[in-house]
Write a protein that holds these residues in place. Structure first.
Motif, PDB file in Angstrom:
ATOM      1  N   TYR A  43       0.838  -1.209   0.000  1.00  0.00           N
ATOM      2  CA  TYR A  43       0.000   0.000   0.000  1.00  0.00           C
ATOM      3  C   TYR A  43       0.868   1.252   0.000  1.00  0.00           C
ATOM      4  O   TYR A  43       0.615   2.210  -0.722  1.00  0.00           O
ATOM      5  CB  TYR A  43      -0.924   0.007   1.223  1.00  0.00           C
ATOM      6  CG  TYR A  43      -2.170  -0.817   1.027  1.00  0.00           C
ATOM      7  CD1 TYR A  43      -3.078  -0.492   0.005  1.00  0.00           C
ATOM      8  CD2 TYR A  43      -2.450  -1.911   1.827  1.00  0.00           C
ATOM      9  CE1 TYR A  43      -4.216  -1.262  -0.195  1.00  0.00           C
ATOM     10  CE2 TYR A  43      -3.576  -2.683   1.643  1.00  0.00           C
ATOM     11  CZ  TYR A  43      -4.465  -2.348   0.623  1.00  0.00           C
ATOM     12  OH  TYR A  43      -5.585  -3.098   0.424  1.00  0.00           O
ATOM     13  N   LEU A  44       1.889   1.218   0.826  1.00  0.00           N
ATOM     14  CA  LEU A  44       2.755   2.400   0.914  1.00  0.00           C
ATOM     15  C   LEU A  44       3.486   2.617  -0.408  1.00  0.00           C
ATOM     16  O   LEU A  44       3.706   3.747  -0.833  1.00  0.00           O
ATOM     17  CB  LEU A  44       3.738   2.249   2.072  1.00  0.00           C
ATOM     18  CG  LEU A  44       3.077   2.310   3.456  1.00  0.00           C
ATOM     19  CD1 LEU A  44       4.111   2.160   4.555  1.00  0.00           C
ATOM     20  CD2 LEU A  44       2.309   3.616   3.637  1.00  0.00           C
ATOM     21  N   ALA A  45       3.850   1.507  -1.042  1.00  0.00           N
ATOM     22  CA  ALA A  45       4.549   1.627  -2.319  1.00  0.00           C
ATOM     23  C   ALA A  45       3.678   2.378  -3.315  1.00  0.00           C
ATOM     24  O   ALA A  45       4.175   3.145  -4.138  1.00  0.00           O
ATOM     25  CB  ALA A  45       4.895   0.250  -2.853  1.00  0.00           C
ATOM     26  N   GLU A  46       2.388   2.165  -3.195  1.00  0.00           N
ATOM     27  CA  GLU A  46       1.514   2.802  -4.174  1.00  0.00           C
ATOM     28  C   GLU A  46       1.466   4.310  -4.048  1.00  0.00           C
ATOM     29  O   GLU A  46       1.163   5.003  -5.022  1.00  0.00           O
ATOM     30  CB  GLU A  46       0.109   2.225  -4.047  1.00  0.00           C
ATOM     31  CG  GLU A  46      -0.268   1.439  -5.292  1.00  0.00           C
ATOM     32  CD  GLU A  46      -1.433   0.522  -5.030  1.00  0.00           C
ATOM     33  OE1 GLU A  46      -2.567   1.029  -4.995  1.00  0.00           O
ATOM     34  OE2 GLU A  46      -1.189  -0.684  -4.845  1.00  0.00           O
ATOM     35  N   VAL A  47       1.747   4.837  -2.873  1.00  0.00           N
ATOM     36  CA  VAL A  47       1.761   6.305  -2.755  1.00  0.00           C
ATOM     37  C   VAL A  47       3.200   6.818  -2.832  1.00  0.00           C
ATOM     38  O   VAL A  47       3.460   7.991  -2.563  1.00  0.00           O
ATOM     39  CB  VAL A  47       1.080   6.786  -1.459  1.00  0.00           C
ATOM     40  CG1 VAL A  47      -0.377   6.384  -1.462  1.00  0.00           C
ATOM     41  CG2 VAL A  47       1.805   6.264  -0.237  1.00  0.00           C
ATOM     42  N   GLY A  48       4.102   5.960  -3.182  1.00  0.00           N
ATOM     43  CA  GLY A  48       5.476   6.423  -3.413  1.00  0.00           C
ATOM     44  C   GLY A  48       6.390   6.281  -2.219  1.00  0.00           C
ATOM     45  O   GLY A  48       7.460   6.876  -2.184  1.00  0.00           O
ATOM     46  N   VAL A  49       5.982   5.506  -1.241  1.00  0.00           N
ATOM     47  CA  VAL A  49       6.865   5.291  -0.094  1.00  0.00           C
ATOM     48  C   VAL A  49       7.498   3.891  -0.226  1.00  0.00           C
ATOM     49  O   VAL A  49       6.791   2.897  -0.260  1.00  0.00           O
ATOM     50  CB  VAL A  49       6.096   5.387   1.233  1.00  0.00           C
ATOM     51  CG1 VAL A  49       7.033   5.129   2.406  1.00  0.00           C
ATOM     52  CG2 VAL A  49       5.453   6.755   1.363  1.00  0.00           C
ATOM     53  N   THR A  50       8.801   3.894  -0.332  1.00  0.00           N
ATOM     54  CA  THR A  50       9.503   2.604  -0.393  1.00  0.00           C
ATOM     55  C   THR A  50       9.777   2.145   1.024  1.00  0.00           C
ATOM     56  O   THR A  50      10.226   2.931   1.856  1.00  0.00           O
ATOM     57  CB  THR A  50      10.836   2.770  -1.124  1.00  0.00           C
ATOM     58  OG1 THR A  50      10.572   3.473  -2.338  1.00  0.00           O
ATOM     59  CG2 THR A  50      11.462   1.431  -1.423  1.00  0.00           C
ATOM     60  N   VAL A  51       9.501   0.891   1.276  1.00  0.00           N
ATOM     61  CA  VAL A  51       9.690   0.402   2.635  1.00  0.00           C
ATOM     62  C   VAL A  51      10.701  -0.734   2.642  1.00  0.00           C
ATOM     63  O   VAL A  51      10.625  -1.643   1.842  1.00  0.00           O
ATOM     64  CB  VAL A  51       8.351  -0.092   3.225  1.00  0.00           C
ATOM     65  CG1 VAL A  51       8.572  -0.694   4.596  1.00  0.00           C
ATOM     66  CG2 VAL A  51       7.373   1.057   3.318  1.00  0.00           C
ATOM     67  N   GLU A  52      11.671  -0.608   3.540  1.00  0.00           N
ATOM     68  CA  GLU A  52      12.587  -1.726   3.757  1.00  0.00           C
ATOM     69  C   GLU A  52      12.104  -2.477   4.973  1.00  0.00           C
ATOM     70  O   GLU A  52      12.009  -1.923   6.056  1.00  0.00           O
ATOM     71  CB  GLU A  52      13.998  -1.211   4.019  1.00  0.00           C
ATOM     72  CG  GLU A  52      14.658  -0.616   2.799  1.00  0.00           C
ATOM     73  CD  GLU A  52      15.910   0.154   3.178  1.00  0.00           C
ATOM     74  OE1 GLU A  52      16.283   0.163   4.364  1.00  0.00           O
ATOM     75  OE2 GLU A  52      16.474   0.780   2.262  1.00  0.00           O
ATOM     76  N   LEU A  53      11.837  -3.755   4.786  1.00  0.00           N
ATOM     77  CA  LEU A  53      11.306  -4.526   5.895  1.00  0.00           C
ATOM     78  C   LEU A  53      12.426  -5.153   6.710  1.00  0.00           C
ATOM     79  O   LEU A  53      13.355  -5.735   6.166  1.00  0.00           O
ATOM     80  CB  LEU A  53      10.377  -5.626   5.358  1.00  0.00           C
ATOM     81  CG  LEU A  53       9.805  -6.578   6.421  1.00  0.00           C
ATOM     82  CD1 LEU A  53       8.924  -5.820   7.402  1.00  0.00           C
ATOM     83  CD2 LEU A  53       9.006  -7.693   5.770  1.00  0.00           C
ATOM     84  N   ASN A  54      12.340  -4.988   8.008  1.00  0.00           N
ATOM     85  CA  ASN A  54      13.242  -5.714   8.911  1.00  0.00           C
ATOM     86  C   ASN A  54      12.387  -6.610   9.768  1.00  0.00           C
ATOM     87  O   ASN A  54      11.754  -6.163  10.720  1.00  0.00           O
ATOM     88  CB  ASN A  54      14.011  -4.749   9.802  1.00  0.00           C
ATOM     89  CG  ASN A  54      15.006  -3.942   9.020  1.00  0.00           C
ATOM     90  OD1 ASN A  54      15.974  -4.469   8.506  1.00  0.00           O
ATOM     91  ND2 ASN A  54      14.729  -2.656   8.878  1.00  0.00           N
TER      92      ASN A  54
END
Ligand SMILES: Nc1ncnc2c1ncn2[C@@H]1O[C@H](COP(=O)(O)OP(=O)(O)OP(=O)(O)O)[C@@H](O)[C@H]1O
Ligand SMILES: Nc1ncnc2c1ncn2[C@@H]1O[C@H](COP(=O)(O)OP(=O)(O)OP(=O)(O)O)[C@@H](O)[C@H]1O
Ligand SMILES: [Mg+2]
Ligand SMILES: [Mg+2]
Lengths: 326, 302, 328, 483, 305
Positions: D353-364
């Motif tokens: 979901y975040l990717a869709e608004v342009g937020v890249t998330v690195e998961l730990n």
């Protein structure tokens, strides 16, 4: 005879520390033990001896590839340790025994022959290649071979490439370590003929190492006989073959099997004691096998053969006057 | 030693000799394992390169309402999602296609690093021998005595999982085979007379190592590299499987298997598809490696 | 009649990626009891293949065929029978004494192995025989040697052990493939003497394979010269070295420096060109690509000339004129 | 099934760090705590009232003094009898911060405990402690006098020991735990002796292994399966699936404290964007399933003090999210780290979901203890928490943990800290409620977190096992039986 | 012999030291040990106390030496997570791993040696191809994938074997088969290569020349020499085995060392992880040492004359 020899060795020694297997401490092996030799410009010095007597080690030291443990090698009277590697390399070049391992299988023949020129940055690329091609032609390689790889060549052809590589920088001295031992008789004769021609054409000096006495007799001017790291006898070729002084030289000559259908297998008077380079016998290293050994041989080492001139390191000959000495 | 004396047909001695390149092309053609394995690998590489063109959907776009849609050959599958969708409703085929990128990239990049380290160490040890060799052997022994998966897991756990970290970790850990083989071969080669000839010609050590020794290691290097690439790909998959490798939503095959394993009893295809893809790739690489090995040493030794 | 070994049209074909390599092309010869036959020829001419074919030890890629292959009235093409003869009445020694002995077992085990297999009997009897044989080949304190491992022996000793091993079963024929090539000249002379003495004492026939013409001239009763898988000339040592008929034999003899005959520093005789490829058939004379006397007739079938005592394969019947050493 | 043995084999997906309930935060530890130990009082889940257990009677002498009468005739698992000394010892030990029990807040309201008779004690609190009974009825298990040999739970006991309906039969760290029925259990009307003979508990980290075991009959009970698996398992023969609502809430904690290095998150527009970007409803309905409710406040609605009144609700609106991000200067993208320790599929959905608004998330994705480290060292941007409030029906067990200045607070908002601290010492229920409401509104207005939804728990058991589920996620094994 | 063993021992000790430094460094440098120790809800003061009592404020070198000294006395520290002595944890888990390792090794060897010998004796033939196909497949199939498939088949569908755990010997079958299959290919390849090498040796030809039946030649003369490197590989493979056991043990919830290590990674339980890494490395070092000595002993060339 008063000329400075082009190449000489002074009391040259080389020791190796060798492991005798996991369970024993390392031992010292005297591969070359006080060798004094000299070669005059333009002559061929033959070196013969049985396997493991230190011929190749000596060759490596003459080529500056292996440092001496003690003693020195001199080129034109100057210790080679004082020479720059590249300068020395221009003047002394090798030909090795095994035609299969002496050529880099990943390089074309042209690359192999131009390698020394490239290392020394002599001439432009085109000049290097031209020179290499001339030499390849001279050693009898067909023109079309330049772009081939070593694996497509026969042993004799490979040895020709090795010769071309050695000569491409126009050296003065060529050290040949058994250059024909791996070749068939018919090919050996081609290579020997070639070496003799090239020597005349380029004014080369050879150190020619071999265990084949017939070959050495055919090609050499002087011969040195080695046994367990020492030179036991040295003399002009006729003298050695006509009147060997050292019992070992004699045994060696006797065991040569020339074509002689009725001669039968020679009877050697040699004792059975096989030389162990790790534990050479005290005194004269040859005495356990020597048919003529007498009392001092087992304790007193015989006087070494001097660099210049001739002689045998044997208690027997010490008692009789030496031949026309230095 | 078998004499490979070149041919000269009797009527016209010294006549046409086959050119080396044609010869080796023919030999390659005679290696079915190399052809099949290499073919699959090349295909996968092409798929990886052209993933954006080939993937029917964006591999990251989820549709939570259309989750675990089965592949087209099952009841309820559709041509819209040929291989179905995953647990978040992402197109499985697209993820599989992009996953090839990750696997191959990690395999190749990690092995490139490992290859450089291992080859350098092996070359130095093998060529110089003596003390240098002792150091190299020692380093290799130390490396070998470290349990690689465990250490990789630990490092990834500390520094976090990402493609870069996984590549670096695997690269730093997988150099041993390169070092061992290169060392042995370099030691052999450096005793050969063409090395002595180069030395006698006054060539520098650098020249000898790079121009005389290294090119002769190429065949072995290629063979080890293929084995190691396969093993690096598997190792990445294992790390990701344990949740300590590449992190979501990156479509790594190992991660896909890991995520699909919870569904394996009900939607076996979810795990079977990436599992098969992974096994196929590794199989193909190993097959190609075997073929290469046979090509290099036809007697099938070592 | 009287021949111990009769070989007619022996062929060895090796399947290679480039085609069938015909390593041995129809050899016909025989060995009489107690005689020494030397097979001589350049590297790759098929000497080893011939000997391995006789012993049925060819590598798997190689196929053997022969019109006749008889050993003391036993047909060797019958593998079951051949196995009873191999290592028993027919023994072999190899070139490399370093590698021909198994490093993992003491030589006593290796010496007695064949004896126990073929002759049966107790272990003690076999060991006694081994001691006897070691003594025969001139190895001192043989009983102690039995417990030693090959690596503890020098090259010359190992070759003696090999010979002793071959003699364990009291063979009638000994095949020696370059048994002295790896040895130093002085040791070679000793081993040759030993072989000679043993042969005289035990009356064994020997097939001695070598590329050393000098050696051949010293030990052979009869000599077979091979080239490219085929016999080119065969005769007694005196015939071969005194009056060679085949141009190849002549050229080969010219190639080696011979003190007294070749002057120092002068060019030696050579044979230009290279050995032909052994893949595929060779029509006509195998040597014609390098023969200075080659002519049209050589391209078709070449007859074997001469009689049983001295045979050669050449279009020329008359003794060829001695070849002048042609330098390049 | 283990019907014949009258035993239940249960699997949990995480290893237990300690069998002692004071020294683990893991749900399994809480479960063991209730089954092996007893508390002084017990909550009646139907009425919500506190009822007797180890204490038969209690009265508040004043706001800060609680007097209890203890039950007689109770014995510990080693046969020693229970009396006031044990209560005094236990409560003194756990309330001493030097002994470092893992969740100090359950005991730090205790000032001192005194023995007033063989079977009576008096507890002095540090101030008004509205949640005291809550803690006494849940987490404060009573251990025998002299049980610990040092701080941090060190004991010389071969096996942990309490007075509960089950006793430890064997324990292997990270491995199998076996409980056996306590034959001498007294309990009370509200906690009765067990009918099962044995409970074996294994750690099986992989859900698919748990499912495999269930399906192959190697396991009788497991909990915490994701919705998909639970639903599919329900269709398998021999397996019964139950879902239960829980108090567990899922929310994203957003780091805004001064120590946090991420400047973007200190911008309220970014935080609001995050709230708008995630379709909680879709995740809740599709991924989490029945029993999951979307929340807007960071607490469980049944907890005392929890309310959504006046609390801003952010609807799913990716366009607004994008606009907010652009406004904040992150139109071209923003990279954030997300830490999570469970429900990875939810993390992944969030990431997408975040990717869709342009937020890249690195998961730990890590183990809880590791994530706790990361959170406490302020090296976390977003933390996906699933908080169960230790099954305590009071807001003091949830919101203040993450916003009240405690170690896991990654906002360190002074105003919130003040409000929440004050609420903990106010006895008047209405005043407390008001304070909590203010805090919850502030959290929402400032968008300091992304509240998401409650997490139901799916239990899968072998057919024939009779068990009841509760929102507090506690398995009351003493109530279980085979049919 | 003694000198050799001592030398080899010295090297082993050096390697072990190096490994210990790595194990120490790798895990101590990163991560906040103190707060992990302190547990949830710990205050800054608590952490300070822990830092002091555990010596976490001292120089790294001192910490290392202290740690090493403790390790040498058998004190591997206390698990951060389980709050118990690491040595005790390891002792309680190592049995399962050893059983697993031995079973896998046995499976691998019984598969690899005959197959490898067959492939070598018939090298180039279809038998060889089938054998190498088996080995290639074995290498390609990810062990975790195979594990899952086996569980699916044997535990769920056939209900023949338990899916996880380590209670009875049956519990070990699936993990051991998976792990055994995982290490079979390298064994097989080595046996094959060793056999091809041995068979091409002159001494094999000598043995054949004696007229001895070929099975005897293969089994006595060739295999004996070919197995020497296999002994060495067994130790290398044990490393692989243990590495593989991390994955396999966690899939099968098999309560052994690998699983413990995997857990401890998740919990940042440094003392345990350190100890396991160190232990596994030491096992490797000791095994290589043993195999070197045994090899040297086996190989008469290296024995004292
Ligand atoms: N690098 C080395 N380390 C240890 N020992 C060596 C080394 N090189 C040579 N030797 C030993 O030194 C002795 C002399 O060896 P060298 O190669 O010089 O003999 P050679 O006369 O050339 O013998 P061959 O006729 O077999 O070539 C031998 O015993 C050999 O084993
Ligand atoms: N395994 C093999 N595969 C293919 N070709 C082979 C093989 N073994 C031998 N050859 C070829 O067969 C021919 C005869 O070989 P053989 O070994 O009999 O020669 P040789 O006369 O004994 O030579 P040498 O003097 O070098 O021992 C050679 O051309 C060789 O290249
Ligand atoms: Mg030499
Ligand atoms: Mg041969």
């Amino acid at each position: 005879m008063s000329m400075t020899p082009i190449l000489e060795t002074r009391n040259l020694h080389r020791r190796f520390r060798v492991s005798q297997g996991h369970f024993k401490p390392k031992a010292t092996l005297q591969a070359v033990n006080g060798v004094d030799l000299s070669v005059q410009r333009g002559e061929t010095l033959g070196i013969v001896g049985e396997s493991g007597c230190g011929k190749s080690t000596l060759a490596q030291m003459l080529l500056g590839l292996l440092p001496a443990t003690s003693g020195e090698v001199r080129l034109d009277g100057r210790p080679i340790a004082d020479l720059r590697r590249v300068d020395f390399a221009r003047r002394v070049q090798p030909i090795f025994q095994d035609p299969f391992s002496s050529l880099n299988p990943r390089k074309t023949l042209l690359d192999i022959v131009t390698m020394p020129l490239r290392v020394h940055a002599i001439g432009s690329r085109a000049e290097q290649e031209a020179r290499a091609r001339t030499l390849m032609d001279r050693v009898g390689l067909p023109a079309g071979f330049a772009d081939r790889y070593p694996k497509e060549l026969s042993g004799g052809q490979r040895q020709r490439v090795a010769i071309a590589r050695a000569l491409v920088m126009q050296p003065d001295v060529v050290i040949c370590d058994e250059p024909t031992s791996a070749l068939d008789a018919s090919v050996q004769s081609q290579i020997l003929n070639l070496l003799m021609e090239l020597k005349a054409d380029f004014g080369l000096t050879y150190v020619f190492i071999s265990h084949n006495l017939s070959v050495v007799e055919h090609i050499a001017d002087h011969v040195a006989v080695m046994y367990l790291g020492r030179v036991v006898e040295k003399a002009p070729v006729d003298a050695i073959f006509d009147a060997p002084q050292h019992p070992y030289t004699r045994a060696l000559l006797d065991s040569v099997l020339t074509v002689a259908p009725d001669a039968g297998v020679p009877e050697l008077a040699l004792g059975p004691g096989f030389p162990n380079p790790l534990r050479p016998a005290p005194g004269c290293p040859f005495h356990p096998r020597c048919p003529r050994a007498f009392e001092p041989c087992s304790t007193i080492p015989p006087t070494p053969v001097p660099a210049e001139g001739r002689g045998a390191a044997c208690h027997l000959t010490e008692m009789t006057p030496r031949g026309a000495a230095a | 030693m078998t004499d490979t004396t070149p041919t000269a047909s009797i009527p016209t001695p010294g006549a046409s000799m086959k050119s080396p390149s044609r010869l080796s092309l023919r030999r390659i053609a005679e290696q079915p394992s190399l052809l099949v394995g290499g073919g699959i690998v090349v295909l996968m590489i092409l798929i990886a390169i052209f993933a954006p063109l080939l993937a029917p959907h964006d591999p990251f776009v989820q549709n939570i309402a259309a989750r675990t849609v089965p592949p087209v050959w099952y009841d309820g599958g559709s041509w819209e999602h040929i291989l179905g969708t995953d647990q978040l409703g992402r197109d499985y085929l697209s993820r599989l296609i992009y996953g090839a990128r990750i696997s191959l990239f990690i395999g190749f990049a990690a092995v490139a690093i490992a290859g450089v380290i291992g080859t350098t160490l092996g070359l130095l040890g093998g060529y110089f021998g003596g003390r240098v060799d002792m150091v190299v052997t020692f380093l290799t022994t130390v490396r070998l005595s470290l349990p690689i998966i465990l250490v990789a897991l630990a490092i990834v756990a500390i520094f976090g999982g990402s493609v870069t970290i996984v590549v670096i970790v695997l690269g730093l850990l997988k150099w041993d085979r390169f070092a061992v083989v290169v060392r042995a071969t370099a030691a052999q080669i450096s005793r050969l007379d063409y090395i002595n000839s180069a030395k006698a010609a006054g060539a520098s050590t650098f020249y000898i190592l790079t121009r005389e020794v290294l090119p002769n290691l190429a065949p072995q290097l290629i063979v080890i590299a293929t084995i190691e690439i396969a093993s690096a790909i598997l190792m990445e998959a294992a790390l990701s499987f344990l949740g300590l490798g590449v992190q979501p939503p990156t479509p790594s095959w190992g991660l896909m298997i890991s995520e699909a394993k919870n569904y394996m009893f009900f939607s076996f295809w979810l795990i079977a598809i990436p599992g098969t893809a992974l096994a196929l790739l590794v199989f193909a690489i190993n097959l190609a490696g075997d073929g290469l090995r046979d090509l290099i040493s036809p007697d099938g030794r070592g | 009649m009287g021949a111990l070994l009769t070989v007619d049209d022996l062929r060895v074909d090796i399947a290679t990626p480039r085609g069938t390599l015909r390593a041995v092309r129809g050899l016909t010869f025989s060995v009489n009891a107690g005689e020494t036959l030397c097979i001589v020829g350049e590297s790759g001419c098929g000497k080893s293949m011939t000997s391995l074919a006789l012993m049925d030890l060819l590598p798997r890629v190689a196929k053997r065929s022969a019109a006749t292959l008889n050993f003391a009235d036993t047909d060797l093409s019958d593998r079951r029978k051949a196995r009873r003869i191999r290592g028993n009445q027919m023994a072999m020694i190899f070139q490399e004494p370093m590698t021909a002995l198994n490093p993992a077992f003491p030589i006593g085990d290796q010496l007695t192995e064949a004896y126990l297999h073929h002759k049966g009997g107790s272990r003690a009897a076999a060991r006694a025989r081994a001691v006897e044989m070691l003594d025969l080949v001139g190895i001192g304190s043989p009983a102690e040697r039995l417990g030693q491992y090959p690596h503890q022996l020098s090259g010359g000793l190992r070759q003696r052990v090999m010979i002793a091993m071959a003699l364990m079963t009291d063979p009638k024929l000994l095949i020696a493939d370059e048994p002295t090539t790896a040895l130093d000249v002085t040791i070679q002379a000793q081993i040759l003497r030993l072989l000679r003495d043993l042969q005289q004492k035990l009356g064994i026939a020997v097939i001695f394979i070598t590329h050393d013409l000098g050696l051949v001239s010293r030990i052979a009763d009869r000599v077979m010269v091979m080239y490219a898988g085929a016999m080119v000339e065969e005769g007694t040592a005196a015939q071969i070295f005194g009056a060679p008929r085949h141009p190849y034999t002549q050229a080969l003899i010219e190639c080696i420096p011979q003190p007294g005959r070749t002057a120092r520093g002068t060019p030696l005789g050579t044979i230009p060109g290279v050995v032909p490829s052994l893949v595929g058939q060779i029509e006509g004379c195998v040597f014609r690509s390098r023969c200075p006397l080659a002519r049209r007739e050589c391209e078709s079938h070449v007859p074997t000339r001469g009689a049983e005592g001295h045979r050669w394969v050449c279009v020329d019947d008359a003794p060829a004129p001695a070849l002048e050493g042609t330098t390049r | 099934a283990q019907q014949a043995d009258n035993a239940v084999r249960f699997a949990y997906d995480q290893a237990l760090e300690s069998p002692d309930p004071y020294f683990t935060t893991l749900r399994l530890g809480v479960i063991l705590g209730r089954n092996v130990w007893d508390t002084l009082v017990i909550r009646n889940l139907e009425t919500g009232e506190f009822e007797p257990l180890l204490a038969t009677d209690w009265t508040w002498a004043d706001d800060e003094t609680l007097e209890l009468t203890l039950r007689e005739g109770v014995t510990f698992h080693d046969g020693s009898s229970f009396d006031a000394d044990d209560v005094v010892y236990t409560l003194s030990y756990v309330s001493d911060p030097a002994n470092r029990i893992v969740s100090q807040q359950i005991a730090d309201w205790i000032d001192s405990v005194e023995k007033t008779g063989d079977y009576s004690v008096r507890i002095h609190t540090k101030g008004p402690s509205p949640a005291a009974m809550e803690f006494l009825s849940s987490q404060l298990a009573i251990v025998p006098d002299g049980y610990y040999s040092g701080p941090a739970g060190a004991t010389e006991q071969a096996l942990p020991m309490g007075t509960g309906p089950f006793r430890f039969d064997s324990y292997s760290a990270g491995g199998e735990i076996v409980l056996a029925r306590n034959e001498d259990y007294v309990g009370s009307e509200f906690k009765t002796p067990a009918s099962l003979d044995r409970i074996s508990i294994r750690t099986i980290p992989d859900q698919q292994t748990q499912i495999a075991e269930l399906m192959s009959g190697g396991l009788d009970l497991t909990m915490g399966l994701p919705r998909d698996q639970a639903e599919m398992l329900a269709q398998m023969p021999g397996v019964a699936v139950e879902s239960g609502e829980t108090m567990r809430i899922v929310f994203l904690q957003i780091a805004t404290s001064d120590e946090s290095s991420n400047e973007a998150l200190k911008d309220i527009r970014v935080r609001k964007a995050l709230n708008h970007a995630i379709d909680k409803q879709a995740i809740s309905t599709n991924l989490v399933g029945e029993g999951s409710n979307v929340i807007n406040a960071v607490c469980f609605i049944d907890q005392f003090g929890c309310t959504e009144e006046g609390v801003t609700a952010y609807d799913y609106d990716p366009d607004t999210a994008r606009a907010l991000l652009a406004e904040a200067g992150y139109g071209n993208g923003l990279t954030l780290r997300l830490h999570a320790y469970r429900e990875r599929h939810i993390s992944e959905a969030i990431i997408n979901y975040l990717a869709e608004v342009g937020v890249t998330v690195e998961l730990n994705y890590m183990q809880p203890a590791a994530m706790r480290d990361a959170m406490r060292s302020a090296s976390v941007d977003l933390a996906q928490n699933a908080w169960g409030s230790y099954s305590i029906y009071d807001l003091s067990a949830s919101t203040p943990v993450y916003f009240g200045g405690q170690p896991d607070d990654n906002n360190r908002d002074p105003e919130l800290i003040e409000i929440l601290t004050e609420a903990e010492s106010v006895m008047d229920p209405d005043a407390r409620k008001e304070l909590y409401a203010t805090a919850l509104r502030r959290i929402a207005d400032e968008a300091l977190a992304v509240p998401m939804f409650t997490l139901p728990v799916y239990y899968a058991g072998a057919e024939g096992l009779k068990f009841e589920t509760y929102p507090d996620e506690i398995l009351r094994f003493w109530e279980y039986s085979w049919q | 012999m003694l000198i050799y063993i001592l030398k080899r021992l010295g090297l082993a000790v050096l390697v072990a030291l190096c490994v210990s430094v790595l194990a120490f460094a790798l895990l101590r440098v990163q991560g906040n040990a103190a707060s992990a120790l302190a547990g949830e809800g710990a205050s800054a003061e608590d952490i300070a106390i822990i830092i002091r009592t555990h010596g976490l404020d001292r120089p790294v070198v001192v910490q290392y030496l202290t740690w090493l000294a403790n390790v040498l006395q058998g004190d591997l520290g206390t698990s951060y997570f389980f709050k118990r002595p690491v040595a005790e944890l390891i002792v309680s888990k190592i049995g399962n791993t050893v059983i697993l390792a031995i079973m896998s090794l046995a499976i691998a060897l019984t598969l690899a040696v005959p197959l490898g010998v067959l492939a070598a004796v018939y090298s180039g033939s279809w038998i060889d191809r089938i054998c190498s196909g088996i080995s290639l497949l074995g290498q390609a199939l990810p062990s975790f994938f195979l594990a899952l498939c086996l569980v699916m088949l044997f535990a769920i569908h056939l209900r023949l074997l338990p899916a996880s755990g380590a209670q009875t010997w049956q519990h070990f079958i699936l993990p051991a088969v998976t792990l055994g299959y995982y290490i079979t290919p390298p064994f097989m390849r080595l046996v094959r290569a060793g056999m091809i090498d041995a068979l091409s040796n002159d001494y094999v030809r000598t043995a054949r020349a004696k007229g001895i039946p070929s099975h005897k030649v293969v089994l006595k003369h060739a295999l004996r020499n070919a197995l020497v490197p296999v002994v060495g590989l067994v130790t290398v493979q044990l490393g692989l085995l243990i590495g593989g056991s991390v994955v396999i043990e966690s899939i099968f919830a098999l309560d052994g060392l690998g699983y413990l290590a995997y857990q401890s990674i998740g919990y940042r339980d440094f003392p345990v992880l350190q100890a396991v890494v160190l232990l596994l490395s030491l096992v490797y070092v000791v095994l290589t040492l043993l195999s070197d000595v045994v090899n040297a002993w086996l190989d008469p060339r290296l024995r004292v004359s």
